[in-house]
Design a protein around this motif. Structure first.
Motif, PDB file in Angstrom:
ATOM      1  N   PHE A   1      -2.457 -20.647 -13.560  1.00  0.00           N
ATOM      2  CA  PHE A   1      -3.883 -20.984 -13.427  1.00  0.00           C
ATOM      3  C   PHE A   1      -4.273 -22.167 -14.303  1.00  0.00           C
ATOM      4  O   PHE A   1      -5.160 -22.951 -13.957  1.00  0.00           O
ATOM      5  CB  PHE A   1      -4.756 -19.786 -13.807  1.00  0.00           C
ATOM      6  CG  PHE A   1      -4.827 -18.716 -12.760  1.00  0.00           C
ATOM      7  CD1 PHE A   1      -4.057 -18.779 -11.612  1.00  0.00           C
ATOM      8  CD2 PHE A   1      -5.668 -17.624 -12.929  1.00  0.00           C
ATOM      9  CE1 PHE A   1      -4.109 -17.792 -10.651  1.00  0.00           C
ATOM     10  CE2 PHE A   1      -5.729 -16.618 -11.970  1.00  0.00           C
ATOM     11  CZ  PHE A   1      -4.949 -16.702 -10.828  1.00  0.00           C
ATOM     12  N   HIS A   2      -3.622 -22.297 -15.451  1.00  0.00           N
ATOM     13  CA  HIS A   2      -3.993 -23.351 -16.395  1.00  0.00           C
ATOM     14  C   HIS A   2      -3.265 -24.673 -16.134  1.00  0.00           C
ATOM     15  O   HIS A   2      -3.452 -25.638 -16.877  1.00  0.00           O
ATOM     16  CB  HIS A   2      -3.741 -22.884 -17.835  1.00  0.00           C
ATOM     17  CG  HIS A   2      -4.760 -21.900 -18.320  1.00  0.00           C
ATOM     18  ND1 HIS A   2      -4.688 -20.560 -18.050  1.00  0.00           N
ATOM     19  CD2 HIS A   2      -5.915 -22.077 -19.032  1.00  0.00           C
ATOM     20  CE1 HIS A   2      -5.733 -19.949 -18.583  1.00  0.00           C
ATOM     21  NE2 HIS A   2      -6.491 -20.840 -19.185  1.00  0.00           N
ATOM     22  N   LEU A   3      -2.458 -24.724 -15.085  1.00  0.00           N
ATOM     23  CA  LEU A   3      -1.796 -25.982 -14.732  1.00  0.00           C
ATOM     24  C   LEU A   3      -2.784 -26.903 -14.025  1.00  0.00           C
ATOM     25  O   LEU A   3      -3.538 -26.452 -13.159  1.00  0.00           O
ATOM     26  CB  LEU A   3      -0.591 -25.719 -13.819  1.00  0.00           C
ATOM     27  CG  LEU A   3       0.625 -25.039 -14.449  1.00  0.00           C
ATOM     28  CD1 LEU A   3       1.670 -24.745 -13.379  1.00  0.00           C
ATOM     29  CD2 LEU A   3       1.226 -25.897 -15.545  1.00  0.00           C
ATOM     30  N   PRO A   4      -2.797 -28.195 -14.344  1.00  0.00           N
ATOM     31  CA  PRO A   4      -3.671 -29.136 -13.636  1.00  0.00           C
ATOM     32  C   PRO A   4      -3.024 -29.605 -12.336  1.00  0.00           C
ATOM     33  O   PRO A   4      -1.858 -29.978 -12.313  1.00  0.00           O
ATOM     34  CB  PRO A   4      -3.789 -30.297 -14.631  1.00  0.00           C
ATOM     35  CG  PRO A   4      -2.513 -30.263 -15.401  1.00  0.00           C
ATOM     36  CD  PRO A   4      -2.079 -28.827 -15.472  1.00  0.00           C
ATOM     37  N   PHE A   5      -3.776 -29.550 -11.228  1.00  0.00           N
ATOM     38  CA  PHE A   5      -3.289 -30.032  -9.933  1.00  0.00           C
ATOM     39  C   PHE A   5      -4.155 -31.218  -9.509  1.00  0.00           C
ATOM     40  O   PHE A   5      -5.319 -31.052  -9.139  1.00  0.00           O
ATOM     41  CB  PHE A   5      -3.346 -28.915  -8.889  1.00  0.00           C
ATOM     42  CG  PHE A   5      -2.443 -27.750  -9.199  1.00  0.00           C
ATOM     43  CD1 PHE A   5      -1.074 -27.836  -8.971  1.00  0.00           C
ATOM     44  CD2 PHE A   5      -2.959 -26.582  -9.728  1.00  0.00           C
ATOM     45  CE1 PHE A   5      -0.241 -26.765  -9.264  1.00  0.00           C
ATOM     46  CE2 PHE A   5      -2.134 -25.508 -10.023  1.00  0.00           C
ATOM     47  CZ  PHE A   5      -0.770 -25.595  -9.792  1.00  0.00           C
ATOM     48  N   CYS A   6      -3.578 -32.420  -9.604  1.00  0.00           N
ATOM     49  CA  CYS A   6      -4.326 -33.649  -9.319  1.00  0.00           C
ATOM     50  C   CYS A   6      -3.898 -34.306  -8.002  1.00  0.00           C
ATOM     51  O   CYS A   6      -4.486 -35.292  -7.583  1.00  0.00           O
ATOM     52  CB  CYS A   6      -4.111 -34.656 -10.460  1.00  0.00           C
ATOM     53  SG  CYS A   6      -4.252 -33.946 -12.099  1.00  0.00           S
ATOM     54  N   GLY A   7      -2.854 -33.808  -7.375  1.00  0.00           N
ATOM     55  CA  GLY A   7      -2.306 -34.390  -6.161  1.00  0.00           C
ATOM     56  C   GLY A   7      -0.898 -34.890  -6.413  1.00  0.00           C
ATOM     57  O   GLY A   7      -0.591 -35.257  -7.545  1.00  0.00           O
ATOM     58  N   PRO A   8      -0.017 -34.881  -5.411  1.00  0.00           N
ATOM     59  CA  PRO A   8      -0.217 -34.454  -4.018  1.00  0.00           C
ATOM     60  C   PRO A   8      -0.432 -32.945  -3.903  1.00  0.00           C
ATOM     61  O   PRO A   8      -0.294 -32.211  -4.874  1.00  0.00           O
ATOM     62  CB  PRO A   8       1.091 -34.881  -3.338  1.00  0.00           C
ATOM     63  CG  PRO A   8       2.103 -34.832  -4.433  1.00  0.00           C
ATOM     64  CD  PRO A   8       1.386 -35.271  -5.682  1.00  0.00           C
ATOM     65  N   ASN A   9      -0.762 -32.516  -2.672  1.00  0.00           N
ATOM     66  CA  ASN A   9      -1.097 -31.108  -2.471  1.00  0.00           C
ATOM     67  C   ASN A   9      -0.269 -30.446  -1.365  1.00  0.00           C
ATOM     68  O   ASN A   9      -0.668 -29.424  -0.807  1.00  0.00           O
ATOM     69  CB  ASN A   9      -2.591 -30.977  -2.136  1.00  0.00           C
ATOM     70  CG  ASN A   9      -2.930 -31.599  -0.788  1.00  0.00           C
ATOM     71  OD1 ASN A   9      -2.226 -32.490  -0.307  1.00  0.00           O
ATOM     72  ND2 ASN A   9      -4.011 -31.143  -0.187  1.00  0.00           N
ATOM     73  N   VAL A  10       0.877 -31.034  -1.044  1.00  0.00           N
ATOM     74  CA  VAL A  10       1.735 -30.498   0.028  1.00  0.00           C
ATOM     75  C   VAL A  10       2.807 -29.599  -0.573  1.00  0.00           C
ATOM     76  O   VAL A  10       3.607 -30.041  -1.411  1.00  0.00           O
ATOM     77  CB  VAL A  10       2.391 -31.636   0.845  1.00  0.00           C
ATOM     78  CG1 VAL A  10       3.318 -31.050   1.915  1.00  0.00           C
ATOM     79  CG2 VAL A  10       1.318 -32.492   1.493  1.00  0.00           C
TER      80      VAL A  10
END
Length: 309
Positions: A162-171
């Motif tokens: 949950f605390h991981l940052p997801f900035c892209g890509p999203n595939v």
């Protein structure tokens, strides 16, 4: 945490880009999922309605079957619907929710299998004290402990992801939100998180598997003093459990006990432990257990008589 999440949804690549393969897989996995639900529900119903299956072994088996239905339901319905969808999208929080439930039910199943091995150990190695040790309160406590263990396992993994940052890509090159694909998409250094997840999931898998193997080694050594008929009956019961344990833990150990990299075989292995194992469990336990088969036959006869009325 919201500030680091530029990604609001993920796109699954699924099992195959080929449309024909997807349609064939849709039919296969739909049938498998129906078999999982009906097969495991039949075991739950049979154990609940049969007085001859009142021993702790069948009490634990009914809970295992219930967990199998829940475990498969976290991934299979989504997989089946996505096989006919052009765009296989899932929201960020939908992905996190799926991830949490996969680890909740997966962890609970691992602990339940360990509890079932302990039950067999007490039944075979300490038969005179079996009813005293494995009383109703003890059985309820062990099932509750399995659920608590699964919850703690899921909570630890979920908080880390949950605390991981997801900035892209999203595939996501998968058909559900699994650990390694999510680590691959995170826009930060995931080495420590990967190590902690391996420590959590991998340690759980290995320790449980080793404990299970050790218990069965002790059981096999103890069976040397039994009669041939006693050995045959005990080995038949234990054989079913050992088969299920191997089918469950072998893929888990493959996924967790290696570097945090995705492999082409990951999706195949995931299909095995999320779909194939849950559909095989009712077959293994019913075909190799005469008492379960007889109880199912009696249940069928009662159902037919009610229908005739």
């Amino acid at each position: 945490m919201a500030k680091t999440h530029n990604v609001t949804e993920f796109i699954f690549l699924g099992l195959s880009p080929n449309q024909l393969v997807q349609k064939v897989c849709f039919v296969i996995f739909l049938l498998l999922y129906v078999a999982i639900v009906l097969g495991n529900f039949l075991i739950v119903l049979t154990v609940m309605s049969s007085r001859s299956l009142g021993s702790p072994m069948y009490f634990f088996l009914s809970y295992l079957s219930f967990v199998e239905i829940c475990y498969a339901s976290t991934t299979a319905p989504r997989l089946i619907s996505d096989l006919l969808a052009e765009r296989k999208a899932i929201s960020l929080w939908g992905c996190m929710t799926q991830f949490s439930f996969i680890h909740l039910f997966g962890g609970t199943e691992a602990f339940l299998l360990t509890v079932m091995a302990y039950d067999r150990y007490v039944a075979i190695c300490k038969p005179l004290n079996y009813t005293t040790i494995m009383n109703r309160q003890a059985c309820a406590f062990l099932v509750g402990a399995a659920w608590v263990g699964g919850f703690v396992h899921s909570l630890v993994d979920s908080l880390l992801v949950f605390h991981l940052p997801f900035c892209g890509p999203n595939v996501i090159d998968h058909y559900f939100c699994d650990v390694l694909p999510l680590l691959k998409l995170a826009c930060s250094d995931t080495f420590l998180v990967g190590l902690l997840i391996v420590a959590n999931g991998g340690t759980l898998s290995v320790i449980s598997f080793v404990a299970l193997l050790a218990s069965y080694v002790v059981i096999l050594l103890h069976l040397r003093t039994r009669s041939s008929e006693g050995r045959r009956k005990a080995l038949s019961t234990c054989g079913s459990h050992i088969t299920v344990v191997t089918l469950f833990f072998a893929p888990c150990i493959f996924i967790y006990l290696r570097p945090s990299t995705t492999l082409s075989a990951d999706k195949t292995v995931a299909v095995f432990y999320t779909v194939i194992t849950p559909v095989l469990n009712p077959v293994i336990y019913s075909l190799r257990n005469a008492e379960v088969k007889k109880a199912m036959e009696r249940l069928w006869v009662r159902a037919m008589k009610l229908e005739e009325r």
